[in-house]
Design an enzyme around this catalytic site. Structure first.
Site, PDB file in Angstrom:
ATOM      1  N   ASN A   4       0.880  -1.166   0.000  1.00 56.59           N
ATOM      2  CA  ASN A   4       0.000   0.000   0.000  1.00 56.59           C
ATOM      3  C   ASN A   4       0.919   1.218   0.000  1.00 56.59           C
ATOM      4  OD1 ASN A   4      -1.806   2.022   0.493  1.00 56.59           O
ATOM      5  ND2 ASN A   4      -2.720   1.091   2.316  1.00 56.59           N
TER       6      ASN A   4
ATOM      7  N   ARG B 271      -2.368  -2.076  -3.672  1.00 55.86           N
ATOM      8  CA  ARG B 271      -3.592  -1.302  -3.491  1.00 55.86           C
ATOM      9  C   ARG B 271      -3.504  -0.098  -4.427  1.00 55.86           C
ATOM     10  NH1 ARG B 271      -5.231   2.814   1.275  1.00 55.86           N
ATOM     11  NH2 ARG B 271      -7.330   3.172   0.521  1.00 55.86           N
TER      12      ARG B 271
ATOM     13  N   GLU C 276      -8.159  -5.612   4.671  1.00 52.45           N
ATOM     14  CA  GLU C 276      -8.033  -5.285   3.246  1.00 52.45           C
ATOM     15  C   GLU C 276      -6.879  -6.056   2.606  1.00 52.45           C
ATOM     16  OE1 GLU C 276      -8.285  -1.221   4.868  1.00 52.45           O
ATOM     17  OE2 GLU C 276      -9.062  -0.698   2.899  1.00 52.45           O
TER      18      GLU C 276
ATOM     19  N   HIS D  39     -12.586   2.652  -0.413  1.00 51.31           N
ATOM     20  CA  HIS D  39     -12.606   1.645   0.658  1.00 51.31           C
ATOM     21  C   HIS D  39     -13.293   0.360   0.209  1.00 51.31           C
ATOM     22  CE1 HIS D  39     -12.552   4.896   4.063  1.00 51.31           C
ATOM     23  NE2 HIS D  39     -11.327   4.444   3.860  1.00 51.31           N
TER      24      HIS D  39
ATOM     25  N   ARG E 115     -10.807  15.124   7.023  1.00 51.94           N
ATOM     26  CA  ARG E 115     -11.586  15.494   5.832  1.00 51.94           C
ATOM     27  C   ARG E 115     -12.982  15.947   6.234  1.00 51.94           C
ATOM     28  NH1 ARG E 115     -10.381  10.132   3.200  1.00 51.94           N
ATOM     29  NH2 ARG E 115      -8.245  10.319   2.476  1.00 51.94           N
TER      30      ARG E 115
END
Ligand code: ADP
Length: 400
Positions: free
Chosen positions: A7, A91, A384, A180, A241
């Site tokens: 990642n 990813r 993940e 996601h 965010r």
């Protein structure tokens, strides 16, 4: 199969070396502060033994060189030879409309990934750097791109078209994509296993609440709506965010504060959300402790965050008609009983009844709904990397 899962972010690379036969990670680690002073690589093996490498890491290529060196280190490594790694799974944040599933990377695919950079300028360039570095450092090893957006490509047009001129979708690809995806996919399949049902027969709402947060409505196993949009900035209140905000209000702020688009992007992505409202921290643990000590801004941040979440849960209940399971995952979703409780206050009539004691504590993966709750509620730790490793194996074996 041994799969190296990467990642790659702007200044860090998180990785896991996965053994898909054993369904476990042989090692996991992170290269941090790439290109900055104080760069470091740390790795933990299956037994929890930690190894570190400190020194200058000038770019992603060098970081991956160090990762390889630590994986095969005779004393601290976990494999003897890097040739034991069968494939690398990456990813990739944005796959645009092109990638509805994971893809083996060749020159053509790499060019298509580069074409998606405009859609995710904050993320995709770093993901691509990781792929390019692996192609040059481990020639002949298959690289597979696994997309955050892919799971959401099943959304209907009614969910992904914005209320702006349609021509902007056609011309620039401005639509809702969602992110996601691997996490929402993983926890929905885990919940299906726990419920012992066919995925086609059930509807779910999955809440991934971490530093970045999103919520997804899943009908018969397919994403039909999700809260992140063209970028990961839309939707829920996150650590830094903003989530949903009136675009006209932001244009007003840009005029009044004399901000250009780059500065406004930074404001919305780095200085908003929990940290922006509280003025204290983006970290939920810290905010919970400050709020408990009477800090009203910390409490306000938690209230705004959980109220937004509650509205989305209610909206997606409407979109799905009936909800068989509501799932919480991510650092906050898995660990914060306060956030779960606040988000579900008053939703009894929509079918969500918490078991207060089970919500408070128990195994990380557990049922937290009351026995008479029409919808089951679970906390499920996400994984993940596992999805990326298995997808990589399936692509390499020609099964996907
Ligand atoms: P990322 O999105 O970077 O993977 P995580 O999923 O690890 O992040 O989530 C990080 C968030 O989870 C932080 O806000 C952190 O405070 C929160 N968190 C972790 N543990 C707890 C806890 N026990 N209670 C409340 N919040 C927690």
């Amino acid at each position: 199969m041994k799969v190296l899962v990467l990642n790659s972010g702007s200044s860090s690379i998180k990785y896991q070396l996965f053994d898909t036969d054993k369904q476990s990670a042989l090692a996991r680690g992170i290269a941090e502060r790439i290109g900055l002073r104080g760069a470091m690589l740390s790795q933990t093996d299956e037994k929890g033994e930690r190894a570190t490498l400190a020194g200058e890491i000038i770019d992603h290529q060098q970081a991956i060189q160090y990762i390889i060196a630590l994986l095969i280190d005779p004393d601290r490594g976990v494999i003897k030879d890097i040739q034991e790694v069968d494939a690398i799974g990456h990813r990739v944040v944005h796959g645009g409309e092109k990638f509805s599933k994971s893809a083996a990377v060749n020159d053509e695919i790499l060019n298509e990934l580069r074409a998606c950079v405009d859609l995710a300028p904050l993320h995709n360039p770093h993901n691509i750097k990781g792929i390019e570095a692996c192609r040059s450092l481990l020639p002949g090893k298959p690289n597979v791109a696994v997309f955050d957006t892919a799971f959401h490509l099943t959304m209907p047009k009614s969910a992904y078209i914005y209320g702006i001129p349609y021509i902007l979708y056609k011309r620039h690809g401005v639509r809702r994509y969602g992110f996601h995806g691997t996490s929402h996919y993983y926890v929905s399949r885990r919940a299906r296993d726990l419920m012992e049902v066919d995925i086609e027969d059930v509807n779910m709402i999955t809440c991934h609440l971490g530093n970045g947060s999103s919520i997804t409505a899943i009908q018969g196993g397919k994403s039909i709506d999700t809260s992140m949009g063209f970028t990961p900035t839309e939707g829920l209140i996150m650590g830094t965010r903003s989530g949903d905000v009136d675009t006209a209000a932001m244009l007003h702020v840009m005029r009044r504060e004399d901000l250009d688009s780059r500065e406004a992007t930074t404001l919305l992505n780095k200085h908003s959300g929990l940290v922006g409202i509280s003025g204290i921290s983006s970290d939920m643990r810290e905010l919970e402790s400050e709020a408990a000590d009477g800090n009203t801004r910390a409490l306000l941040a938690i209230d705004v965050m959980t109220y937004r979440l509650k509205k989305y849960i209610a909206a997606y209940t409407g979109a799905l008609g009936k909800v068989d399971a509501l799932i919480f995952t991510g650092g906050i979703g898995e660990n914060s009983s306060l956030v779960r409780e606040k988000a579900l206050v008053g939703l009894d009539n929509l079918g969500f009844k918490l078991d207060t004691a089970a919500n408070e504590k128990g195994e990380p993966e557990r049922l937290i709904s009351a026995a008479d709750s029409p919808s089951k509620i679970y906390t499920i730790p996400t994984n993940e990397e596992l999805v990326i490793a298995f997808d990589t194996e399936r692509v390499v074996n020609g099964e996907l």
